[in-house]
Design a protein around this motif. Structure first.
Motif, PDB file in Angstrom:
ATOM      1  N   UNK A  57      -7.490  41.944  71.576  1.00  0.00           N
ATOM      2  CA  UNK A  57      -8.416  41.915  70.550  1.00  0.00           C
ATOM      3  C   UNK A  57      -9.425  42.848  70.536  1.00  0.00           C
ATOM      4  N   UNK A  58      -8.633  43.594  71.471  1.00  0.00           N
ATOM      5  CA  UNK A  58     -10.405  44.836  71.492  1.00  0.00           C
ATOM      6  C   UNK A  58      -9.489  46.131  70.200  1.00  0.00           C
ATOM      7  N   UNK A  59      -8.474  45.773  69.592  1.00  0.00           N
ATOM      8  CA  UNK A  59      -8.535  47.121  69.063  1.00  0.00           C
ATOM      9  C   UNK A  59      -7.645  46.714  67.848  1.00  0.00           C
ATOM     10  N   UNK A  60      -8.476  47.283  66.821  1.00  0.00           N
ATOM     11  CA  UNK A  60      -8.377  46.488  64.856  1.00  0.00           C
ATOM     12  C   UNK A  60      -6.807  46.712  64.366  1.00  0.00           C
ATOM     13  N   UNK A  61      -7.209  48.314  64.653  1.00  0.00           N
ATOM     14  CA  UNK A  61      -5.716  49.176  64.107  1.00  0.00           C
ATOM     15  C   UNK A  61      -5.891  50.808  64.119  1.00  0.00           C
ATOM     16  N   UNK A  62      -4.430  50.805  63.930  1.00  0.00           N
ATOM     17  CA  UNK A  62      -3.946  52.282  64.623  1.00  0.00           C
ATOM     18  C   UNK A  62      -3.364  53.011  62.781  1.00  0.00           C
ATOM     19  N   UNK A  63      -4.390  53.964  62.800  1.00  0.00           N
ATOM     20  CA  UNK A  63      -3.839  55.109  61.972  1.00  0.00           C
ATOM     21  C   UNK A  63      -2.737  56.365  62.390  1.00  0.00           C
ATOM     22  N   UNK A  64      -1.917  55.832  61.773  1.00  0.00           N
ATOM     23  CA  UNK A  64      -1.481  57.124  62.498  1.00  0.00           C
ATOM     24  C   UNK A  64      -0.438  58.047  61.268  1.00  0.00           C
ATOM     25  N   UNK A  65      -0.705  59.314  61.463  1.00  0.00           N
ATOM     26  CA  UNK A  65      -0.077  60.733  60.924  1.00  0.00           C
ATOM     27  C   UNK A  65       1.356  60.820  61.439  1.00  0.00           C
ATOM     28  N   UNK A  66       1.566  60.210  62.342  1.00  0.00           N
ATOM     29  CA  UNK A  66       3.196  60.257  63.201  1.00  0.00           C
ATOM     30  C   UNK A  66       4.031  59.296  62.341  1.00  0.00           C
ATOM     31  N   UNK A  67       4.412  59.876  62.213  1.00  0.00           N
ATOM     32  CA  UNK A  67       6.488  59.281  61.556  1.00  0.00           C
ATOM     33  C   UNK A  67       7.279  58.864  62.154  1.00  0.00           C
ATOM     34  N   UNK A  68       7.511  58.785  63.325  1.00  0.00           N
ATOM     35  CA  UNK A  68       8.235  58.296  64.713  1.00  0.00           C
ATOM     36  C   UNK A  68       7.973  56.440  64.300  1.00  0.00           C
ATOM     37  N   UNK A  69       7.191  56.385  64.699  1.00  0.00           N
ATOM     38  CA  UNK A  69       7.945  54.612  64.190  1.00  0.00           C
ATOM     39  C   UNK A  69       6.846  53.839  65.790  1.00  0.00           C
ATOM     40  N   UNK A  70       6.995  55.425  66.477  1.00  0.00           N
ATOM     41  CA  UNK A  70       6.941  54.777  68.152  1.00  0.00           C
ATOM     42  C   UNK A  70       5.490  53.882  68.301  1.00  0.00           C
ATOM     43  N   UNK A  71       4.512  53.809  67.447  1.00  0.00           N
ATOM     44  CA  UNK A  71       3.361  52.699  67.577  1.00  0.00           C
ATOM     45  C   UNK A  71       4.169  50.956  67.450  1.00  0.00           C
ATOM     46  N   UNK A  72       4.731  50.840  66.345  1.00  0.00           N
ATOM     47  CA  UNK A  72       5.609  50.019  66.110  1.00  0.00           C
ATOM     48  C   UNK A  72       6.111  49.489  67.133  1.00  0.00           C
ATOM     49  N   UNK A  73       7.411  50.599  67.864  1.00  0.00           N
ATOM     50  CA  UNK A  73       7.962  49.846  68.402  1.00  0.00           C
ATOM     51  C   UNK A  73       6.985  49.583  69.983  1.00  0.00           C
ATOM     52  N   UNK A  74       5.924  50.087  70.783  1.00  0.00           N
ATOM     53  CA  UNK A  74       5.136  49.501  71.083  1.00  0.00           C
ATOM     54  C   UNK A  74       5.097  48.585  70.894  1.00  0.00           C
ATOM     55  N   UNK A  75       4.439  47.991  69.960  1.00  0.00           N
ATOM     56  CA  UNK A  75       4.087  46.556  69.290  1.00  0.00           C
ATOM     57  C   UNK A  75       5.339  45.976  69.685  1.00  0.00           C
ATOM     58  N   UNK A  76       5.998  46.544  69.257  1.00  0.00           N
ATOM     59  CA  UNK A  76       6.820  44.609  69.863  1.00  0.00           C
ATOM     60  C   UNK A  76       7.251  45.028  71.002  1.00  0.00           C
TER      61      UNK A  76
END
Ligand code: APR
Length: 267
Positions: A93-112
Protein backbone atom coordinates in the motif's frame (compact mmCIF):
# COMPACT_ATOMS: atom_id res chain seq x y z
CA UNK A 1 22.07 5.99 0.50
CA UNK A 2 21.79 8.14 3.68
CA UNK A 3 19.02 10.23 2.18
CA UNK A 4 16.89 7.13 1.77
CA UNK A 5 15.81 7.38 5.41
CA UNK A 6 14.21 10.78 4.94
CA UNK A 7 12.72 9.60 1.64
CA UNK A 8 11.20 6.57 3.37
CA UNK A 9 9.62 8.84 5.98
CA UNK A 10 8.11 10.98 3.19
CA UNK A 11 6.73 7.88 1.48
CA UNK A 12 5.17 6.82 4.75
CA UNK A 13 3.40 10.19 5.07
CA UNK A 14 2.45 10.56 1.38
CA UNK A 15 -0.96 9.78 0.01
CA UNK A 16 0.21 9.25 -3.58
CA UNK A 17 3.55 7.72 -4.52
CA UNK A 18 4.51 7.08 -8.15
CA UNK A 19 7.63 5.47 -9.64
CA UNK A 20 8.95 6.16 -13.15
CA UNK A 21 11.38 3.49 -14.32
CA UNK A 22 13.78 3.09 -17.22
CA UNK A 23 16.23 0.58 -18.63
CA UNK A 24 18.49 0.86 -15.56
CA UNK A 25 15.99 -1.05 -13.41
CA UNK A 26 16.14 -4.02 -15.79
CA UNK A 27 19.91 -3.87 -16.36
CA UNK A 28 20.66 -6.10 -13.33
CA UNK A 29 18.31 -8.70 -14.89
CA UNK A 30 20.59 -8.71 -17.93
CA UNK A 31 18.46 -6.54 -20.23
CA UNK A 32 20.77 -4.14 -22.11
CA UNK A 33 20.36 -0.38 -21.54
CA UNK A 34 20.07 2.01 -24.48
CA UNK A 35 22.69 4.59 -23.52
CA UNK A 36 25.97 4.63 -21.65
CA UNK A 37 28.80 2.12 -21.96
CA UNK A 38 27.80 -0.72 -24.21
CA UNK A 39 24.27 0.68 -24.60
CA UNK A 40 22.22 -0.77 -27.46
CA UNK A 41 22.48 2.45 -29.49
CA UNK A 42 26.26 1.97 -29.63
CA UNK A 43 25.70 -1.18 -31.74
CA UNK A 44 22.51 -0.31 -33.57
CA UNK A 45 21.55 2.76 -35.58
CA UNK A 46 18.54 4.40 -33.87
CA UNK A 47 17.59 5.87 -37.27
CA UNK A 48 16.67 2.41 -38.60
CA UNK A 49 13.99 1.90 -35.96
CA UNK A 50 11.84 4.97 -36.51
CA UNK A 51 8.13 5.05 -37.24
CA UNK A 52 8.97 6.75 -40.55
CA UNK A 53 11.14 3.78 -41.61
CA UNK A 54 8.41 1.32 -40.57
CA UNK A 55 5.95 3.18 -42.79
CA UNK A 56 8.34 3.61 -45.76
CA UNK A 57 10.02 0.22 -45.68
CA UNK A 58 8.18 -2.24 -43.41
CA UNK A 59 10.08 -5.27 -44.78
CA UNK A 60 13.50 -3.70 -44.11
CA UNK A 61 12.31 -2.48 -40.73
CA UNK A 62 11.20 -5.99 -39.72
CA UNK A 63 14.44 -7.50 -40.96
CA UNK A 64 16.50 -5.15 -38.76
CA UNK A 65 14.05 -5.25 -35.87
CA UNK A 66 14.59 -9.01 -35.59
CA UNK A 67 18.27 -8.38 -34.80
CA UNK A 68 17.38 -5.70 -32.24
CA UNK A 69 14.73 -7.92 -30.65
CA UNK A 70 17.31 -10.71 -30.25
CA UNK A 71 19.81 -8.26 -28.70
CA UNK A 72 17.19 -6.86 -26.30
CA UNK A 73 15.07 -9.89 -25.51
CA UNK A 74 17.02 -12.88 -26.81
CA UNK A 75 17.08 -14.40 -23.36
CA UNK A 76 14.29 -15.01 -20.90
CA UNK A 77 14.78 -12.41 -18.21
CA UNK A 78 13.62 -12.58 -14.62
CA UNK A 79 12.59 -9.64 -12.45
CA UNK A 80 15.36 -8.57 -10.04
CA UNK A 81 15.32 -7.34 -6.44
CA UNK A 82 14.42 -3.79 -7.50
CA UNK A 83 11.34 -4.86 -9.53
CA UNK A 84 10.29 -7.10 -6.65
CA UNK A 85 10.80 -4.38 -4.01
CA UNK A 86 8.56 -2.01 -5.99
CA UNK A 87 5.90 -4.71 -6.36
CA UNK A 88 6.12 -5.34 -2.60
CA UNK A 89 5.85 -1.64 -1.78
CA UNK A 90 2.73 -1.58 -3.96
CA UNK A 91 1.26 -4.70 -2.36
CA UNK A 92 1.86 -3.14 1.06
CA UNK A 93 0.00 0.00 0.00
CA UNK A 94 2.96 2.40 -0.22
CA UNK A 95 3.18 2.71 -3.99
CA UNK A 96 0.24 3.65 -6.21
CA UNK A 97 1.63 3.39 -9.72
CA UNK A 98 4.63 2.35 -11.76
CA UNK A 99 5.05 4.30 -14.97
CA UNK A 100 7.68 2.52 -17.03
CA UNK A 101 9.53 3.30 -20.22
CA UNK A 102 10.56 -0.34 -20.41
CA UNK A 103 8.90 -2.73 -22.83
CA UNK A 104 10.18 -5.92 -21.16
CA UNK A 105 7.12 -6.64 -19.01
CA UNK A 106 9.25 -7.28 -15.90
CA UNK A 107 7.15 -5.08 -13.59
CA UNK A 108 4.14 -7.26 -14.37
CA UNK A 109 6.19 -10.41 -13.79
CA UNK A 110 7.38 -9.06 -10.43
CA UNK A 111 3.83 -8.16 -9.43
CA UNK A 112 2.65 -11.63 -10.41
CA UNK A 113 5.48 -13.17 -8.43
CA UNK A 114 4.65 -11.11 -5.35
CA UNK A 115 1.01 -12.10 -5.70
CA UNK A 116 2.01 -15.73 -6.18
CA UNK A 117 0.40 -15.87 -9.58
CA UNK A 118 1.67 -15.99 -13.15
CA UNK A 119 1.72 -12.92 -15.37
CA UNK A 120 -0.91 -13.20 -18.02
CA UNK A 121 0.90 -10.90 -20.46
CA UNK A 122 -2.48 -9.92 -21.87
CA UNK A 123 -2.76 -6.56 -20.21
CA UNK A 124 -3.34 -3.48 -22.22
CA UNK A 125 -0.73 -0.71 -22.18
CA UNK A 126 -3.21 1.45 -20.32
CA UNK A 127 -4.23 -1.36 -18.03
CA UNK A 128 -5.28 -0.06 -14.68
CA UNK A 129 -4.66 -2.77 -12.13
CA UNK A 130 -6.57 -5.73 -13.58
CA UNK A 131 -6.22 -7.50 -10.31
CA UNK A 132 -2.76 -6.07 -9.53
CA UNK A 133 -2.28 -4.00 -6.41
CA UNK A 134 -1.34 -0.93 -8.33
CA UNK A 135 -1.36 0.63 -11.73
CA UNK A 136 1.38 -0.31 -14.21
CA UNK A 137 1.53 2.09 -17.12
CA UNK A 138 3.78 0.90 -19.95
CA UNK A 139 4.49 4.22 -21.65
CA UNK A 140 6.40 2.72 -24.58
CA UNK A 141 4.30 -0.41 -24.96
CA UNK A 142 5.30 -4.04 -24.57
CA UNK A 143 7.82 -5.78 -26.85
CA UNK A 144 6.41 -9.21 -26.05
CA UNK A 145 3.47 -8.37 -28.28
CA UNK A 146 2.85 -7.21 -31.84
CA UNK A 147 -0.19 -5.29 -33.06
CA UNK A 148 -1.84 -5.17 -36.47
CA UNK A 149 -1.80 -1.59 -37.75
CA UNK A 150 -5.14 -2.14 -39.53
CA UNK A 151 -7.45 -4.16 -37.27
CA UNK A 152 -5.58 -3.51 -34.01
CA UNK A 153 -5.35 -7.21 -33.09
CA UNK A 154 -2.57 -7.94 -30.61
CA UNK A 155 -0.72 -11.21 -30.32
CA UNK A 156 2.38 -12.81 -28.90
CA UNK A 157 5.49 -11.43 -30.64
CA UNK A 158 7.59 -14.62 -30.76
CA UNK A 159 5.82 -16.50 -33.59
CA UNK A 160 5.65 -13.32 -35.65
CA UNK A 161 9.40 -12.68 -35.24
CA UNK A 162 9.99 -16.32 -36.25
CA UNK A 163 7.98 -15.78 -39.42
CA UNK A 164 9.99 -12.63 -40.19
CA UNK A 165 13.21 -14.54 -39.63
CA UNK A 166 12.01 -17.17 -42.11
CA UNK A 167 11.61 -14.45 -44.73
CA UNK A 168 7.91 -13.59 -44.34
CA UNK A 169 8.54 -9.84 -44.65
CA UNK A 170 6.76 -7.83 -43.47
CA UNK A 171 4.70 -10.25 -41.39
CA UNK A 172 0.98 -9.69 -41.83
CA UNK A 173 -2.14 -10.29 -39.80
CA UNK A 174 -4.99 -12.53 -41.10
CA UNK A 175 -6.79 -9.32 -42.10
CA UNK A 176 -3.90 -8.40 -44.43
CA UNK A 177 -2.63 -5.52 -42.28
CA UNK A 178 1.04 -5.28 -41.34
CA UNK A 179 2.08 -6.23 -37.83
CA UNK A 180 4.12 -3.72 -35.85
CA UNK A 181 5.93 -4.43 -32.59
CA UNK A 182 3.52 -3.18 -29.90
CA UNK A 183 5.98 -0.52 -28.83
CA UNK A 184 6.24 3.21 -29.41
CA UNK A 185 8.88 3.82 -32.08
CA UNK A 186 11.04 6.94 -32.40
CA UNK A 187 8.98 9.56 -34.18
CA UNK A 188 5.70 7.93 -33.13
CA UNK A 189 3.31 9.68 -30.78
CA UNK A 190 2.54 8.01 -27.48
CA UNK A 191 -1.16 7.13 -27.25
CA UNK A 192 -2.84 10.28 -25.92
CA UNK A 193 -4.63 8.50 -23.07
CA UNK A 194 -1.38 6.95 -21.86
CA UNK A 195 0.66 10.14 -21.65
CA UNK A 196 -2.33 12.00 -20.21
CA UNK A 197 -2.62 9.41 -17.45
CA UNK A 198 1.11 9.63 -16.75
CA UNK A 199 0.87 13.42 -16.44
CA UNK A 200 -2.08 13.11 -14.07
CA UNK A 201 -0.14 10.65 -11.91
CA UNK A 202 2.93 12.91 -11.88
CA UNK A 203 0.76 15.89 -10.93
CA UNK A 204 -1.02 13.99 -8.15
CA UNK A 205 2.09 12.43 -6.63
CA UNK A 206 3.40 13.60 -3.26
CA UNK A 207 6.53 11.53 -3.85
CA UNK A 208 7.81 10.69 -7.34
CA UNK A 209 10.66 8.21 -7.69
CA UNK A 210 12.65 8.30 -10.96
CA UNK A 211 14.53 5.01 -11.06
CA UNK A 212 17.13 3.76 -13.55
CA UNK A 213 16.53 6.21 -16.37
CA UNK A 214 18.84 8.69 -18.10
CA UNK A 215 15.73 10.96 -18.24
CA UNK A 216 16.59 12.30 -21.68
CA UNK A 217 13.77 10.87 -23.81
CA UNK A 218 10.57 12.91 -24.00
CA UNK A 219 7.78 12.97 -23.01
CA UNK A 220 8.72 10.66 -20.09
CA UNK A 221 11.63 12.92 -19.16
CA UNK A 222 9.26 15.83 -18.45
CA UNK A 223 7.36 13.89 -15.75
CA UNK A 224 9.93 14.19 -12.91
CA UNK A 225 10.13 17.97 -13.28
CA UNK A 226 6.34 18.21 -13.35
CA UNK A 227 6.15 16.12 -10.18
CA UNK A 228 8.86 18.19 -8.47
CA UNK A 229 6.84 21.39 -8.91
CA UNK A 230 4.37 20.23 -6.24
CA UNK A 231 5.91 17.24 -4.54
CA UNK A 232 9.13 15.49 -3.63
CA UNK A 233 11.26 14.13 -6.46
CA UNK A 234 13.86 11.44 -5.80
CA UNK A 235 16.27 10.22 -8.50
CA UNK A 236 17.86 6.79 -8.10
CA UNK A 237 20.36 6.26 -10.91
CA UNK A 238 24.00 5.30 -11.36
CA UNK A 239 24.73 8.32 -13.52
CA UNK A 240 23.84 11.99 -13.39
CA UNK A 241 20.51 12.97 -14.99
CA UNK A 242 19.18 16.33 -16.21
CA UNK A 243 16.55 16.21 -13.41
CA UNK A 244 19.01 15.86 -10.52
CA UNK A 245 18.84 19.62 -9.86
CA UNK A 246 15.07 19.38 -9.28
CA UNK A 247 15.34 16.42 -6.93
CA UNK A 248 15.16 16.59 -3.13
CA UNK A 249 17.02 13.28 -3.01
CA UNK A 250 19.59 11.98 -5.50
CA UNK A 251 20.78 8.46 -4.81
CA UNK A 252 23.65 7.37 -7.02
CA UNK A 253 23.45 3.65 -6.38
CA UNK A 254 22.60 0.37 -8.00
CA UNK A 255 18.82 -0.09 -8.11
CA UNK A 256 19.10 -3.58 -6.61
CA UNK A 257 20.64 -2.06 -3.49
CA UNK A 258 18.74 1.21 -3.24
CA UNK A 259 15.17 0.08 -3.94
CA UNK A 260 15.10 -2.93 -1.55
CA UNK A 261 16.80 -0.73 1.07
CA UNK A 262 14.12 1.92 0.61
CA UNK A 263 11.44 -0.71 1.05
CA UNK A 264 13.05 -1.94 4.28
CA UNK A 265 13.17 1.62 5.61
CA UNK A 266 9.55 2.31 4.73
CA UNK A 267 8.28 -0.70 6.60
N1 APR B 1 21.32 0.84 -11.11
C1 APR B 1 21.00 2.15 -11.28
N2 APR B 1 21.05 2.78 -12.48
C2 APR B 1 21.47 2.07 -13.53
C3 APR B 1 21.83 0.70 -13.43
C4 APR B 1 21.75 0.08 -12.15
N3 APR B 1 22.06 -1.20 -11.97
N4 APR B 1 22.22 0.28 -14.67
C5 APR B 1 22.11 1.32 -15.48
N5 APR B 1 21.65 2.42 -14.81
C6 APR B 1 21.33 3.75 -15.35
C7 APR B 1 22.35 4.28 -16.33
O1 APR B 1 23.33 5.01 -15.63
C8 APR B 1 21.50 5.16 -17.26
O2 APR B 1 21.54 6.51 -16.83
O3 APR B 1 20.14 3.61 -16.07
C9 APR B 1 20.08 4.62 -17.07
C10 APR B 1 19.49 3.99 -18.32
O4 APR B 1 19.32 4.99 -19.30
P1 APR B 1 18.87 4.66 -20.79
O5 APR B 1 19.67 3.52 -21.33
O6 APR B 1 18.90 5.93 -21.56
O7 APR B 1 17.38 4.10 -20.64
P2 APR B 1 16.00 4.90 -20.54
O8 APR B 1 16.15 6.15 -19.77
O9 APR B 1 15.00 3.92 -20.08
O10 APR B 1 15.75 5.25 -22.06
C11 APR B 1 14.53 5.86 -22.41
O11 APR B 1 15.03 5.61 -24.73
O12 APR B 1 15.79 4.45 -26.59
C12 APR B 1 14.70 4.80 -25.86
O13 APR B 1 12.62 3.77 -25.94
C13 APR B 1 13.88 3.64 -25.34
O14 APR B 1 12.49 3.54 -23.35
C14 APR B 1 13.77 3.88 -23.85
C15 APR B 1 14.04 5.38 -23.75
Amino acid sequence: MDDLESLAAEIDRASTVVALTGAGISAPSGVPTFRGDDGVWEHFDEGQFTYGRFQRDPAGFWDDRGDLQRELFGEAYEPNAAHVALAELAAEGYLDAVVTQNTDGLHRDATARVRGATADGENDTTDESEGTDHEILELHGNARRVRCVDCGRRQDADPVFERAEDGDLPPRCDCGGTFKPDVVLFGEQLPGAVIQRARTLAGESDVFLAIGSSLVVQPAASLPRQAAADGTLAVINLEETPCDGDAAVVCRADVTEAVPRLRELVR
